[in-house]
Design an enzyme around this catalytic site. Sequence first.
Site, PDB file in Angstrom:
ATOM      1  N   HIS A   1       0.842  -1.200   0.000  1.00 61.45           N
ATOM      2  CA  HIS A   1       0.000   0.000   0.000  1.00 61.45           C
ATOM      3  C   HIS A   1       0.878   1.251   0.000  1.00 61.45           C
ATOM      4  CE1 HIS A   1      -3.673   2.188   2.027  1.00 61.45           C
ATOM      5  NE2 HIS A   1      -3.210   2.821   0.960  1.00 61.45           N
TER       6      HIS A   1
ATOM      7  N   ARG B   1       2.711   8.455  -6.731  1.00 64.03           N
ATOM      8  CA  ARG B   1       2.313   9.752  -7.298  1.00 64.03           C
ATOM      9  C   ARG B   1       2.582   9.924  -8.791  1.00 64.03           C
ATOM     10  NH1 ARG B   1      -1.107  10.411  -3.345  1.00 64.03           N
ATOM     11  NH2 ARG B   1      -0.278  11.267  -1.398  1.00 64.03           N
TER      12      ARG B   1
ATOM     13  N   HIS C   1      -5.515  -0.192   5.733  1.00 67.78           N
ATOM     14  CA  HIS C   1      -5.221   0.674   6.899  1.00 67.78           C
ATOM     15  C   HIS C   1      -6.323   0.682   7.974  1.00 67.78           C
ATOM     16  CE1 HIS C   1      -7.614   3.199   4.313  1.00 67.78           C
ATOM     17  NE2 HIS C   1      -6.616   3.817   3.701  1.00 67.78           N
TER      18      HIS C   1
ATOM     19  N   ASP D   1       0.935   2.820   3.725  1.00 69.47           N
ATOM     20  CA  ASP D   1       0.116   3.892   3.149  1.00 69.47           C
ATOM     21  C   ASP D   1       0.978   5.137   2.916  1.00 69.47           C
ATOM     22  OD1 ASP D   1      -1.982   5.359   2.145  1.00 69.47           O
ATOM     23  OD2 ASP D   1      -2.994   5.656   4.060  1.00 69.47           O
TER      24      ASP D   1
END
Length: 430
Positions: A61, A65, A233, A306
């Site tokens: 995870h 970008r 998450h 994350d």
Amino acid sequence: MRTILAGGRILDPSQNLDRVGDLLIEDGRIVGITPPGETRQADEVIPVDGLLVTPGLIDIHVHLREPGFEYKEDIESGTRAAAAGGFTSVCCMPNTNPAIDSAPVVHYIRERAERCGLARVFPIAAATKGMEGGQLTEMADLKAAGAIAISDDAFPIQSAETMRRVMEYCAMLDLPLLTHNEDKSLTAHGAMNEGYISTVLGIAGMPRVAEDIAVARNILLCEYTGCRLHLLHISSARTVQILRQAKAKGLPVTGEACPHHWALTEEACLGYNTDAKMNPPLRTAQDCEAIKEALADGSIDCIATDHAPHAAHEKETEFEAAPFGIVGLETAFALGYTHLVLSGKLTLNDLIARLTYNPARILSIPHKLGTLQPNAPADVAVFDLDCEWTVDRTKLHSKSKNTPFHGATVKGKPLFTLLNGRKIEVDSHD
């Protein structure tokens, strides 16, 4: 080409292996493990006496970008941060621009990562076009192009009917579905956990029940469709309970936790600290404890970061206006070792399992990764467990520096990785 990692403590949960020895690597693959000093012929000998040697860590995870938001992070800087954190494989989320919702974008990411050569990158494709919650993507084409899973991640599907159809296609294609679990009608305009701290700060809250309701719905749909469901998450104690119940029924449901959701509480938001703003938000000490217990008993299967980079100017604003997210690749192992292993919550073997073998199993990651078994690719991480260091945002390898752990003292430091037997060594944190 033969390489020996000589004299390290070799720990591989996939083989229930924990012993001092020499790790033999030939032509980019694991050959085996011998007693220290027994094998002497090699092109390269790397002394690792007193250090921990594990399979390369796997993070399922991560937000890289690219394409579209390269000012926050790109594939090269993100995989450099991964290598600095001991990760040899990362799975990147689809909230890029354009989104990872077509085969050409999947191909672009895979080719770009291969050129960078710092870590493996497995794309996770969007469930709906543009992650808008409407038209479904061509999931079969995305899988054929190399997508390893499906998710609308930061834009959770609110329609139960749409989610059902997504799950049916995922079940048919044997693709895991990764869900950010949030009933947006309960969190509209919210910026942190709903509770005493949000009231004191005058910030609109995001109640944990918004996560719990979405988790319950998605698990019911998982049971109905047979889809492999992975909960991203996890932040709520009640979600942990619901996950345990699903596992007890034998449903194909797994879950992950991120270091910030066990190492920090909502109090980190005091002073309007935007580096502590994330979604799902930091919650209470009771939630943190529940997540630790679930990691310990295996209810939560793996650890992910994350990793969500944002530029400084985006975080340096009013709390409500700042974006959600923190960087996490370079601090994950140390936070796990410090907060879980040294506290006695997890054994070191359990920590490494939740960072290697378990994530590889959850997403059926190819190439026999997450193990040091013979003939597996030589993706390896080396750590100094005795090294105590202080997190310094200015020395992170990510383009973005948005970490709430700046100034924290932790123990356990990634030193370098091997990718297909090739040493990947980035500048030290020191």
